[in-house]
Every structure is written in structure tokens, then in C-alpha cells.
Design an enzyme around this catalytic site. Structure first.
Site, PDB file in Angstrom:
ATOM      1  N   HIS A 138      10.553  12.424  -0.209  1.00  0.00           N
ATOM      2  CA  HIS A 138      11.201  12.258  -1.520  1.00  0.00           C
ATOM      3  C   HIS A 138      10.913  10.867  -2.049  1.00  0.00           C
ATOM      4  CE1 HIS A 138      14.289  12.320  -4.657  1.00  0.00           C
ATOM      5  NE2 HIS A 138      14.156  13.625  -4.584  1.00  0.00           N
TER       6      HIS A 138
ATOM      7  N   ARG B 227      21.371  18.682  -0.575  1.00  0.00           N
ATOM      8  CA  ARG B 227      21.118  20.019  -1.143  1.00  0.00           C
ATOM      9  C   ARG B 227      20.472  20.915  -0.086  1.00  0.00           C
ATOM     10  NH1 ARG B 227      17.531  18.321  -6.167  1.00  0.00           N
ATOM     11  NH2 ARG B 227      16.529  17.239  -4.440  1.00  0.00           N
TER      12      ARG B 227
ATOM     13  N   ASP C 287      13.789  21.758  -1.532  1.00  0.00           N
ATOM     14  CA  ASP C 287      12.837  22.866  -1.571  1.00  0.00           C
ATOM     15  C   ASP C 287      12.495  23.425  -0.195  1.00  0.00           C
ATOM     16  OD1 ASP C 287      12.618  22.697  -4.356  1.00  0.00           O
ATOM     17  OD2 ASP C 287      11.219  21.035  -4.182  1.00  0.00           O
TER      18      ASP C 287
ATOM     19  N   ARG D 185      18.092  23.563 -13.710  1.00  0.00           N
ATOM     20  CA  ARG D 185      17.813  22.195 -14.185  1.00  0.00           C
ATOM     21  C   ARG D 185      18.189  22.034 -15.671  1.00  0.00           C
ATOM     22  NH1 ARG D 185      15.441  17.769 -11.816  1.00  0.00           N
ATOM     23  NH2 ARG D 185      16.762  18.582 -10.159  1.00  0.00           N
TER      24      ARG D 185
ATOM     25  N   ARG E 104      10.013   3.770 -25.601  1.00  0.00           N
ATOM     26  CA  ARG E 104       8.676   3.199 -25.820  1.00  0.00           C
ATOM     27  C   ARG E 104       8.451   2.016 -24.886  1.00  0.00           C
ATOM     28  NH1 ARG E 104       4.098   1.641 -25.995  1.00  0.00           N
ATOM     29  NH2 ARG E 104       2.714   1.773 -27.802  1.00  0.00           N
TER      30      ARG E 104
HETATM   31  C1  COA Z   1       8.066  14.112  -2.963  1.00  0.00           C
HETATM   32  C2  COA Z   1       6.838  13.235  -2.836  1.00  0.00           C
HETATM   33  C3  COA Z   1       5.864  13.556  -3.984  1.00  0.00           C
HETATM   34  C4  COA Z   1       7.260  11.760  -2.950  1.00  0.00           C
HETATM   35  O1  COA Z   1       6.104  10.988  -3.026  1.00  0.00           O
HETATM   36  P1  COA Z   1       6.133   9.424  -2.789  1.00  0.00           P
HETATM   37  O2  COA Z   1       7.312   8.815  -3.440  1.00  0.00           O
HETATM   38  O3  COA Z   1       4.792   8.915  -3.175  1.00  0.00           O
HETATM   39  O4  COA Z   1       6.349   9.358  -1.210  1.00  0.00           O
HETATM   40  P2  COA Z   1       5.968   8.171  -0.216  1.00  0.00           P
HETATM   41  O5  COA Z   1       6.145   6.855  -0.872  1.00  0.00           O
HETATM   42  O6  COA Z   1       6.709   8.434   1.037  1.00  0.00           O
HETATM   43  O7  COA Z   1       4.404   8.396   0.003  1.00  0.00           O
HETATM   44  C5  COA Z   1       3.666   7.541   0.855  1.00  0.00           C
HETATM   45  C6  COA Z   1       2.555   8.346   1.482  1.00  0.00           C
HETATM   46  O8  COA Z   1       3.117   9.372   2.309  1.00  0.00           O
HETATM   47  C7  COA Z   1       2.605  10.625   1.929  1.00  0.00           C
HETATM   48  N1  COA Z   1       3.623  11.661   2.029  1.00  0.00           N
HETATM   49  C8  COA Z   1       4.854  11.664   1.483  1.00  0.00           C
HETATM   50  N2  COA Z   1       5.465  12.842   1.733  1.00  0.00           N
HETATM   51  C9  COA Z   1       4.592  13.569   2.462  1.00  0.00           C
HETATM   52  C10 COA Z   1       4.638  14.880   2.986  1.00  0.00           C
HETATM   53  N3  COA Z   1       5.677  15.685   2.809  1.00  0.00           N
HETATM   54  N4  COA Z   1       3.556  15.322   3.672  1.00  0.00           N
HETATM   55  C11 COA Z   1       2.480  14.519   3.852  1.00  0.00           C
HETATM   56  N5  COA Z   1       2.384  13.278   3.349  1.00  0.00           N
HETATM   57  C12 COA Z   1       3.426  12.819   2.664  1.00  0.00           C
HETATM   58  C13 COA Z   1       2.222  10.443   0.458  1.00  0.00           C
HETATM   59  O9  COA Z   1       1.311  11.447   0.055  1.00  0.00           O
HETATM   60  C14 COA Z   1       1.652   9.055   0.473  1.00  0.00           C
HETATM   61  O10 COA Z   1       0.361   9.133   1.038  1.00  0.00           O
HETATM   62  P3  COA Z   1      -0.888   8.273   0.427  1.00  0.00           P
HETATM   63  O11 COA Z   1      -0.438   6.843   0.480  1.00  0.00           O
HETATM   64  O12 COA Z   1      -2.023   8.614   1.309  1.00  0.00           O
HETATM   65  O13 COA Z   1      -1.038   8.757  -0.999  1.00  0.00           O
HETATM   66  C15 COA Z   1       6.136  13.437  -1.469  1.00  0.00           C
HETATM   67  O14 COA Z   1       7.054  13.164  -0.431  1.00  0.00           O
HETATM   68  C16 COA Z   1       5.558  14.842  -1.305  1.00  0.00           C
HETATM   69  O15 COA Z   1       4.437  15.080  -1.737  1.00  0.00           O
HETATM   70  N6  COA Z   1       6.334  15.785  -0.683  1.00  0.00           N
HETATM   71  C17 COA Z   1       5.919  17.159  -0.572  1.00  0.00           C
HETATM   72  C18 COA Z   1       6.148  17.893  -1.881  1.00  0.00           C
HETATM   73  C19 COA Z   1       7.618  18.151  -2.119  1.00  0.00           C
HETATM   74  O16 COA Z   1       8.329  18.594  -1.250  1.00  0.00           O
HETATM   75  N7  COA Z   1       8.044  17.903  -3.364  1.00  0.00           N
HETATM   76  C20 COA Z   1       9.423  18.160  -3.759  1.00  0.00           C
HETATM   77  C21 COA Z   1      10.173  16.888  -3.924  1.00  0.00           C
HETATM   78  S1  COA Z   1      11.874  17.184  -4.258  1.00  0.00           S
END
Ligand code: COA
Length: 481
Positions: free
Chosen positions: A350, A359, A405, A431, A451
Site C-alpha cells: 500500500h 478492511r 483487495d 467508492r 492547480r
Molecule cells: C499498492 C502499490 C501500488 C503501492 O505502491 P508503492 O507506494 O510504490 O509501494 P512501495 O513504495 O512499497 O514500492 C517500492 C517497491 O516495492 C514494490 N512493491 C510494492 N508492493 C509490491 C507487491 N505487492 N508485489 C511486488 N512488489 C511490490 C514496488 O513495485 C516498488 O518496486 P520498484 O522500486 O522496483 O518499482 C503496490 O504495493 C502494489 O503494486 N501492490 C499490488 C497491487 C495492489 O494490491 N493494489 C491495491 C492497492 S489498495
């Protein structure tokens, strides 16, 4: 009876915890027995406008932190740049709706007769007014939504003509967009209504749209997965979730309860997430609530946001196909490593949360109560033990814990809703409650066009070089002195 003469029963005080600081925000939101939500708002809004205006006037130059280069390139994480009233997300404890945790909402919000889960109508009232509603107030909302649920024929025709390959989220977004033909906000704006009245039309559109969403979502479902059979009529005696479940074709009481919980907990997650921020931004251009909500749905449809609930079940289904229904820990670990070669692990991680999403936890509790022996639930439980370990070992994932999710799909499939592509539509219907309750307040508080300033990389480099030079010169002067 005028609002002034209505009995004011108590002064509402809510505690909102932000970043682990227990900051008590005392609000002059008087609780009332009045059941007409618009009348309640007419009472609340001037008081809140005054409170915000005074706060702004006294504190307009107070700085709230600094912005670093890393933050700008990092998706604006942590930049305090938005006012969003309806909910606040704490990285450790999760979401609070108007100061209330999910557990508190489950305990305090009114339920359906014989039900255990909160009614989304009550959550909406809470988001809009900051007050826990009475049963009568919730019944009023149900009645109001049932009365506003009719769908214009042109929307039905459009939905019926969409190709079956069109993703249900695209269909939902398109239907919401074209519903703006009936926007009371857009009409009032074109007729020159004063700014002080914007919120009233935002309220009307919000109530109309929320009322229509279950029918629209059910038409999409039945067109795609039930041979276009009719959704049937709204039962004016039943609540929003019951009608939604019935129109989808589900009569299981537990499924209705699940839907009540689902539609409550997916509603709001403060203002910076993609869907909420999008609707906030688009609404700031005074695009009407239909256009703003459709924009939110387009953001929700992304795999890093709402589409993750579809991705999770696809991922778990493939796991079962490959490893069977009782995989061991070593097999699951290998499956996760294989996934990581090409993508993220859906349902985990997240942008703000740093612990298990509450949740997720409340859905897990629902599963433990109603479907403890479901095989897919057992796999979800196993994943809970294994995924955080594997993600933690990568060393870069800031939050290895499950989000909302990771759980929702297995609950839905248990009751027979196996169409994974559809799951994000349910998220979208929920939502809408959050983004629209904020939109009413955004117009009430007269929020301006958003902006923020953007910079090119060259521009950023020039600023940084200038600051470094100034820092060196200041250092030299200090040394010389
Ligand atoms: C939600 C999400 C987009 C947050 O992204 P974020 O804020 O950039 O998360 P982080 O700062 O922890 O990311 C740092 C690294 O860890 C990776 N990472 C984070 N969550 C991961 C996961 N579930 N699986 C694999 N890698 C993950 C990121 O891709 C990023 O890699 P990079 O530096 O090579 O690009 C990310 O955790 C994710 O892609 N989760 C899976 C999708 C998901 O469940 N989305 C619903 C969110 S409610």
C-alpha cells in the site's frame, strides 16, 4: 418544523488520529433527530464554513512541511496538499470514517432488521454529517434512494448495445458519464446559480447518482453474465444493498450481509488515493458530480488501484490450477517468486498503510464466521502467512501486508459471484459514497480550481543547483565572519 426548533440532543465531538498523533478536533456539529439530510446540511454547513474561514484567516502562512525532489518523482507521496473531510488514513491503524474505525462503524451504525453488518446508508450519513445516524435517519436515506433509482432509457439502451468484450468498469464509467444529461448541478450552473448554492445541486446529483448505481451495475452484470435478463424492480421497503443483491440475482441472506459490509468498507480512503483525488480534481473544475465520479471510476479501473481485487482472484485461481487446493508453504513461496519475475503480488502492499489493512481484517472475520471451511479462504489465510515474508525479503517493499483487495474476491466467489472482471464495479458503487459525500463539502466550502505547480527536470535541476550554490556561499560567509 424549522431546524432551529428541532431538538438538539448532543454536541458531537470526534477524535481523529493523524500519523499516530491523537489530535482532537472539536466540531460544533450538533446531532439532530431531523431525518431530511439536506435540511441537516443546511444547518451544519454555515457553521463549518465559519470554522474553516476563521482557521484559514488565522493560520494562512503556517508551513506544513517541506517538499523534496524524491517526493516529486515519487508520486507526491507524503506531500500535504489536499483537504478531504470525510475520512483520514493512518499508516498503522488504517482508515477512520469521520474519526470512526471500521470496528466502531460496525458496532455503532444502524443495521438491517436481523442483520449484523452496518448499512451503507448509515455510513453515507456519517460521512456527510460527521454524525452517527439514528435508525429513522437511515430509513429516510433508503427511502430517498429508492425514490430516485429510475434509470433514463437512453442509458439502458446504451448499456444494452455495448459489446460483451467491453470491460464492466468501462461500461460503468460510460453510464455515469451520460447520466449527466440529468445533472441538476450542470443545469443550475448554466442558469447562473450563485456559488453559495452549489452544494445544494451537488447534493441533489449525488443522491440521484448513488440511487441509480445499483441498477446500472446490475444491468451491466446481467447483460454480461446472465444473458441480459431483466434486473426487476426496486422494492421500496428494502435497503440499498438488498435491492442491489436482488437485482444482481442473489437472494442469499449472507450475501446481502456481505454486500452491506463490502459497500461500507470500500467507500472512502481519504483524499489522496487515485479515485478520490481524481474526482476531487475534476470536481474542482466544477464538472458536475456525474463527470467527476466517472473520472474516479476510470482511476479505480487501474490494476494498481481497484482492479487489484480482480487480479487477486485470477492469481489465486491460477495458483489452485497449478498446485491444487492444498498447496504447502514451499510451493506457495515458489509460486510467489515466479509471480515476482513478471509482476507485483496483487492484494499486498500500500502507498500509505504500513500494517494489515483493517478492511482486510474485517473481511477475514466475516469469512471466519460464515465460511471457515471454504478452500479458497484457506488459501487466502495461507497467503497471509507466506506473502509478507517473501515481500519483506525483497528489501524494497515498504508494506508487505495485505490490503482490502486481498480478501474480497474469495468472499464473493463463495456465494457464487465468480465473475472476477466484475469485482471492481462493486468497489466503484461503494467508492461513489465517499467521493460524493466529499464533493458536497468541497462545493459547500468553496474549494477552488486545483492547480499545483509542475516543473520540468531541467527546471528542477536549476532550482537544486541554485539552492546548493546559495548554501555554499552562505557557508563561506559564515566561515569568513
Ligand atoms: C499498492 C502499490 C501500488 C503501492 O505502491 P508503492 O507506494 O510504490 O509501494 P512501495 O513504495 O512499497 O514500492 C517500492 C517497491 O516495492 C514494490 N512493491 C510494492 N508492493 C509490491 C507487491 N505487492 N508485489 C511486488 N512488489 C511490490 C514496488 O513495485 C516498488 O518496486 P520498484 O522500486 O522496483 O518499482 C503496490 O504495493 C502494489 O503494486 N501492490 C499490488 C497491487 C495492489 O494490491 N493494489 C491495491 C492497492 S489498495
Amino acid at each position: 418544523m424549522s431546524l432551529a426548533t428541532r431538538s438538539v440532543t448532543r454536541i458531537f465531538t470526534s477524535s481523529i488520529r493523524t500519523n499516530n498523533l491523537a489530535c482532537v478536533q472539536s466540531k460544533c456539529f450538533s446531532s439532530t433527530q431531523a431525518t431530511d439530510l439536506k435540511e441537516v446540511l443546511k444547518d451544519l454547513i454555515p457553521k463549518e464554513q465559519k470554522r474553516v474561514a476563521e482557521f484559514k484567516a488565522k493560520n494562512k502562512d503556517v508551513p506544513l512541511g517541506q517538499v523534496t525532489v524524491d517526493m516529486i518523482y515519487g508520486g507526491m507521496r507524503g506531500i500535504k496538499g489536499l483537504v478531504y473531510e470525510t475520512s483520514v488514513l493512518d499508516s498503522n491503524e488504517g482508515i477512520r470514517f469521520r474519526g470512526k474505525t471500521i470496528t466502531e462503524c460496525q458496532a455503532e451504525l444502524p443495521k438491517a432488521k436481523g442483520g449484523d453488518e452496518p448499512l451503507p446508508e448509515g455510513l453515507f450519513w456519517l460521512l456527510v454529517t460527521s454524525q452517527v445516524p439514528t435508525q429513522q435517519q437511515v430509513d429516510w436515506v433508503t427511502k430517498e434512494w429508492n425514490n430516485r433509482a429510475d434509470i433514463p432509457q437512453h442509458v439502458v439502451t446504451m448499456l444494452n448495445n455495448f459489446p460483451a468484450q467491453l470491460h464492466p468498469m468501462s461500461q460503468l464509467s460510460a453510464a455515469i458519464t451520460v447520466l449527466n444529461l440529468g445533472s441538476k448541478f450542470a443545469k443550475a450552473y448554466s442558469e447562473g446559480v450563485p456559488k453559495s448554492k452549489y452544494w445544494e445541486y451537488a447534493y441533489e446529483d449525488s443522491m440521484d447518482l448513488i440511487a441509480k448505481l445499483p441498477t446500472i451495475a446490475a444491468i451491466i452484470y446481467r447483460n454480461l453474465y446472465r444473458d441480459g435478463t431483466a434486473v426487476g424492480a426496486i422494492d421500496s421497503k428494502k435497503d440499498w444493498s438488498w435491492n442491489f443483491a436482488t437485482m444482481l440475482g442473489y437472494d442469499n441472506k449472507q450475501f446481502v450481509e456481505l454486500l452491506r459490509l463490502y459497500l461500507t468498507i470500500h467507500s472512502d480512503h481519504e483524499g489522496g488515493n487515485v479515485s478520490a483525488h481524481t474526482s476531487h480534481l475534476v470536481g474542482s473544475a466544477l464538472s458536475d458530480p456525474y463527470l467527476s465520479t466517472a473520472a474516479a471510476m476510470n482511476g479505480l479501473a487501474g490494476p494498481l488501484h481497484g482492479l487489484a481485487n480482480q487480479e487477486v482472484l485470477i492469481w489465486i485461481t491460477k495458483l489452485v490450477e497449478k498446485l491444487g487446493e492444498t498447496p504447502n508453504e514451499a510451493q506457495i513461496t515458489q509460486y510467489i517468486h515466479d509471480t515476482l519475475k513478471t509482476s507485483v503480488v496483487p492484494g499486498y502492499g500500500h502507498a500509505v498503510l504500513r500494517k494489515t489493512d483493517p478492511r482486510y481484517t474485517c473481511q477475514r472475520e466475516f469469512a471466519l464466521k460464515h465460511l471457515p471451511n471454504d478452500n479458497m479462504f484457506k488459501i487466502v489465510s495461507q497467503l497471509y502467512k507466506v506473502v509478507p515474508k517473501v515481500l519483506g525479503e525483497l528489501g524494497k517493499v515498504k508494506n508487505p501486508w495485505p490490503n482490502v483487495d486481498a480478501h474480497s474476491g474469495v468472499l464473493l466467489q463463495h456465494y457464487g459471484m465468480k465473475e472476477m472482471n466484475y469485482y471492481t464495479v462493486l468497489f466503484g458503487v461503494s467508492r461513489a459514497l465517499g467521493v460524493l459525500s466529499q464533493m458536497i463539502w468541497s462545493r459547500a466550502l468553496g474549494f477552488p480550481l486545483e492547480r499545483p505547480k509542475s516543473l520540468s527536470t531541467d527546471g528542477l535541476m536549476a532550482i537544486v543547483a541554485g539552492q546548493k550554490k546559495a548554501g555554499t556561499e552562505a557557508g563561506q560567509k559564515t566561515k569568513a565572519a
